[in-house]
Scaffold this motif. Structure first.
Motif, PDB file in Angstrom:
ATOM      1  N   GLU A  85       0.823  -1.211   0.000  1.00  0.00           N
ATOM      2  CA  GLU A  85       0.000   0.000   0.000  1.00  0.00           C
ATOM      3  C   GLU A  85       0.856   1.260   0.000  1.00  0.00           C
ATOM      4  N   ILE A  86       1.996   1.221   0.682  1.00  0.00           N
ATOM      5  CA  ILE A  86       2.822   2.426   0.808  1.00  0.00           C
ATOM      6  C   ILE A  86       3.324   2.876  -0.559  1.00  0.00           C
ATOM      7  N   LYS A  87       3.638   1.914  -1.430  1.00  0.00           N
ATOM      8  CA  LYS A  87       4.106   2.236  -2.778  1.00  0.00           C
ATOM      9  C   LYS A  87       2.950   2.788  -3.620  1.00  0.00           C
ATOM     10  N   ALA A  88       1.789   2.143  -3.500  1.00  0.00           N
ATOM     11  CA  ALA A  88       0.621   2.605  -4.249  1.00  0.00           C
ATOM     12  C   ALA A  88       0.194   3.997  -3.792  1.00  0.00           C
ATOM     13  N   ALA A  89       0.257   4.240  -2.486  1.00  0.00           N
ATOM     14  CA  ALA A  89      -0.134   5.550  -1.951  1.00  0.00           C
ATOM     15  C   ALA A  89       0.765   6.655  -2.494  1.00  0.00           C
TER      16      ALA A  89
ATOM     17  N   GLY B 248      -3.527   8.648   4.031  1.00  0.00           N
ATOM     18  CA  GLY B 248      -4.358   7.835   4.912  1.00  0.00           C
ATOM     19  C   GLY B 248      -5.402   8.682   5.615  1.00  0.00           C
ATOM     20  N   GLY B 249      -6.440   8.046   6.120  1.00  0.00           N
ATOM     21  CA  GLY B 249      -7.557   8.763   6.717  1.00  0.00           C
ATOM     22  C   GLY B 249      -7.179   9.678   7.860  1.00  0.00           C
ATOM     23  N   CYS B 250      -6.263   9.239   8.727  1.00  0.00           N
ATOM     24  CA  CYS B 250      -5.909  10.044   9.897  1.00  0.00           C
ATOM     25  C   CYS B 250      -4.893  11.137   9.599  1.00  0.00           C
ATOM     26  N   SER B 251      -4.437  11.215   8.334  1.00  0.00           N
ATOM     27  CA  SER B 251      -3.555  12.332   7.968  1.00  0.00           C
ATOM     28  C   SER B 251      -4.339  13.635   7.914  1.00  0.00           C
ATOM     29  N   GLN B 252      -5.654  13.543   8.056  1.00  0.00           N
ATOM     30  CA  GLN B 252      -6.496  14.742   8.003  1.00  0.00           C
ATOM     31  C   GLN B 252      -6.699  15.388   9.367  1.00  0.00           C
ATOM     32  N   ILE B 253      -6.078  14.822  10.408  1.00  0.00           N
ATOM     33  CA  ILE B 253      -6.183  15.428  11.735  1.00  0.00           C
ATOM     34  C   ILE B 253      -5.562  16.822  11.711  1.00  0.00           C
TER      35      ILE B 253
ATOM     36  N   GLU C 179       7.840  19.539  12.989  1.00  0.00           N
ATOM     37  CA  GLU C 179       8.610  19.927  14.166  1.00  0.00           C
ATOM     38  C   GLU C 179       9.531  18.794  14.622  1.00  0.00           C
ATOM     39  N   ILE C 180       9.109  17.564  14.397  1.00  0.00           N
ATOM     40  CA  ILE C 180       9.915  16.410  14.802  1.00  0.00           C
ATOM     41  C   ILE C 180      11.069  16.167  13.828  1.00  0.00           C
ATOM     42  N   ALA C 181      10.739  16.174  12.522  1.00  0.00           N
ATOM     43  CA  ALA C 181      11.711  15.767  11.501  1.00  0.00           C
ATOM     44  C   ALA C 181      12.571  16.915  10.973  1.00  0.00           C
ATOM     45  N   HIS C 182      12.121  18.139  11.135  1.00  0.00           N
ATOM     46  CA  HIS C 182      12.841  19.317  10.639  1.00  0.00           C
ATOM     47  C   HIS C 182      13.024  19.298   9.122  1.00  0.00           C
ATOM     48  N   ILE C 183      12.070  18.704   8.412  1.00  0.00           N
ATOM     49  CA  ILE C 183      12.039  18.729   6.948  1.00  0.00           C
ATOM     50  C   ILE C 183      10.602  19.030   6.524  1.00  0.00           C
ATOM     51  N   PRO C 184      10.395  19.440   5.259  1.00  0.00           N
ATOM     52  CA  PRO C 184       9.033  19.772   4.826  1.00  0.00           C
ATOM     53  C   PRO C 184       8.088  18.577   4.948  1.00  0.00           C
ATOM     54  N   VAL C 185       6.841  18.844   5.245  1.00  0.00           N
ATOM     55  CA  VAL C 185       5.808  17.816   5.333  1.00  0.00           C
ATOM     56  C   VAL C 185       4.634  18.250   4.465  1.00  0.00           C
ATOM     57  N   TYR C 186       4.148  17.322   3.646  1.00  0.00           N
ATOM     58  CA  TYR C 186       3.046  17.630   2.722  1.00  0.00           C
ATOM     59  C   TYR C 186       1.889  16.663   2.961  1.00  0.00           C
ATOM     60  N   LEU C 187       0.709  17.155   2.742  1.00  0.00           N
ATOM     61  CA  LEU C 187      -0.480  16.316   2.838  1.00  0.00           C
ATOM     62  C   LEU C 187      -0.895  15.884   1.440  1.00  0.00           C
ATOM     63  N   SER C 188      -1.181  14.603   1.282  1.00  0.00           N
ATOM     64  CA  SER C 188      -1.683  14.115  -0.001  1.00  0.00           C
ATOM     65  C   SER C 188      -2.992  14.819  -0.338  1.00  0.00           C
ATOM     66  N   GLU C 189      -3.165  15.140  -1.605  1.00  0.00           N
ATOM     67  CA  GLU C 189      -4.418  15.771  -2.026  1.00  0.00           C
ATOM     68  C   GLU C 189      -5.559  14.761  -2.070  1.00  0.00           C
ATOM     69  N   VAL C 190      -5.210  13.471  -2.054  1.00  0.00           N
ATOM     70  CA  VAL C 190      -6.236  12.413  -2.088  1.00  0.00           C
ATOM     71  C   VAL C 190      -5.940  11.389  -0.991  1.00  0.00           C
ATOM     72  N   PRO C 191      -5.960  11.794   0.275  1.00  0.00           N
ATOM     73  CA  PRO C 191      -5.522  10.897   1.356  1.00  0.00           C
ATOM     74  C   PRO C 191      -6.336   9.614   1.475  1.00  0.00           C
ATOM     75  N   LEU C 192      -7.617   9.667   1.153  1.00  0.00           N
ATOM     76  CA  LEU C 192      -8.485   8.500   1.327  1.00  0.00           C
ATOM     77  C   LEU C 192      -8.455   7.548   0.135  1.00  0.00           C
ATOM     78  N   THR C 193      -8.048   8.069  -1.012  1.00  0.00           N
ATOM     79  CA  THR C 193      -8.058   7.233  -2.229  1.00  0.00           C
ATOM     80  C   THR C 193      -6.682   7.092  -2.859  1.00  0.00           C
ATOM     81  N   ALA C 194      -5.634   7.535  -2.180  1.00  0.00           N
ATOM     82  CA  ALA C 194      -4.283   7.500  -2.758  1.00  0.00           C
ATOM     83  C   ALA C 194      -3.879   6.090  -3.156  1.00  0.00           C
ATOM     84  N   VAL C 195      -4.196   5.099  -2.323  1.00  0.00           N
ATOM     85  CA  VAL C 195      -3.785   3.720  -2.617  1.00  0.00           C
ATOM     86  C   VAL C 195      -4.488   3.199  -3.864  1.00  0.00           C
ATOM     87  N   ILE C 196      -5.792   3.374  -3.941  1.00  0.00           N
ATOM     88  CA  ILE C 196      -6.519   2.856  -5.105  1.00  0.00           C
ATOM     89  C   ILE C 196      -6.172   3.652  -6.359  1.00  0.00           C
ATOM     90  N   ASP C 197      -5.860   4.949  -6.195  1.00  0.00           N
ATOM     91  CA  ASP C 197      -5.418   5.751  -7.343  1.00  0.00           C
ATOM     92  C   ASP C 197      -4.067   5.246  -7.853  1.00  0.00           C
TER      93      ASP C 197
END
Length: 341
Positions: free
Chosen positions: A134-138, A292-297, A306-324
């Protein structure tokens, strides 16, 4: 539906939701990975949304189950029944029209379980059955070019697991997984309400509380007038046993979630520490993709940054990224792309 002999089908076999993509028709099924079974006959009563409505409300003649729990298979036979039920519904029992079946699975699944899923596809009469992580498909579904000689990091926060993956040149270079995700968050909310408010609530109520009040950083969510959000939870009083309500606020739910995210934080740091230096350098620019669904929190992007000190991005399709991503994989003809089992 008119029979086709070369139809490709993609399946996102997630802990929380099952999604099915059919070539040329799009995603035709996107519902909870839940099944209701008649205990006496063993027949399927319902699957997906209809089965979810029965969760916690059934009598002793009907069992509601989740065949995927914590990112692992709890019952391969129930997975077969879910797939058979949904594919029958889509194809009107004409499964012979499916030429290729690609099933995306959580990273934690063992080789034995992978083999069982492939055999499951064969048992449905679909000899060309393949699996992929799933991680590759996402990543692909979110628009990342995973075949480039460049490191990318994906964190997929689903229902059963939070998966971490470092990808480059079309493969997962490093992956980790932890069974702390949406379902775990719900259980912690249930425990909190029981401990603090002396009220017993169900899974559906806990999920509603999480959706309504969740946040990790920044100002606490508030209404249009600036007042802290409040959720009226209904359940059973632990002392009297009678129906009762309790008012929950955003501050207490944030505290619950921050505690939940501590082990996720630890795995993130461990993943970054084990990332090969050249790929770690790439992450300074490419950053981390959350899906993933909880990335929308609310506040989750800032929390990880703040933890990683690198840019963080939210998928535009978090709920359907895997099937896409599954859809893109099915269009590829290079056979080396798929995982061997």
């Amino acid at each position: 539906m008119k029979e086709k002999s070369n139809l490709s089908v993609g399946v996102d076999l997630g802990t929380s939701n099952l999604l099915i993509y059919v070539e040329g028709q799009g995603t035709l099924f996107n519902e909870p990975s839940i099944i209701a079974i008649d205990k006496a006959t063993g027949n399927v009563v319902s699957v997906g949304n209809e089965a979810a409505k029965l969760d916690g409300k059934t009598h002793n003649k009907v069992e509601v189950a989740r065949p995927m729990q914590g990112g692992v298979i709890s019952d391969i036979q129930l997975i077969r029944e879910i797939l058979l039920f949904t594919l029958d519904k889509i194809f009107l029992s004409n499964l012979a029209s499916i030429n290729k079946l690609l099933i995306c699975i959580p990273s934690e699944i063992t080789n034995t379980e992978k083999e069982a899923i492939v055999e499951l596809g064969h048992g449905l009469g679909i000899q060309n059955t393949e699996i992929e992580e799933e991680i590759k498909a996402a990543a692909m579904g979110s628009g990342i070019d995973i075949f480039a000689p460049r490191g990318h990091m994906v964190i997929d926060i689903g229902g059963g697991t939070t998966d971490f993956g470092i990808l480059s040149l079309g493969e997962v270079v490093l992956s980790k997984s932890i069974k702390v995700a949406g379902d775990f968050f719900d259980r912690q909310v249930i425990d909190h309400v029981k401990t603090v408010h002396k009220l017993e609530i169900g899974n559906q109520t806990a999920e509603k509380i999480k959706i309504a009040l969740a946040s990790l950083t920044g100002p606490l969510p508030s209404d249009e007038e600036g007042n802290p959000l409040i959720f009226q939870a209904m359940g059973r009083d632990l002392v009297s046993g009678l129906p009762r309500q309790a008012l929950l606020n955003t501050e207490e739910i944030r505290e619950v979630l921050l505690n939940c995210f501590e082990p996720i934080k630890a795995v993130l740091l461990a993943t970054l520490e084990e990332t090969p230096p050249e790929l770690a350098g790439d992450l300074v620019d490419s950053g981390i993709l959350l899906t993933g669904g909880c990335s929308q929190i609310p506040g989750i992007k800032e929390y990880f940054a703040e933890i990683a000190h690198i840019p963080v991005y939210l998928s535009e399709v978090p709920l359907t990224a895997v099937i896409d991503g599954c859809k893109k994989m099915l269009k590829m003809t290079n056979k080396h792309f798929y995982s061997e089992v």
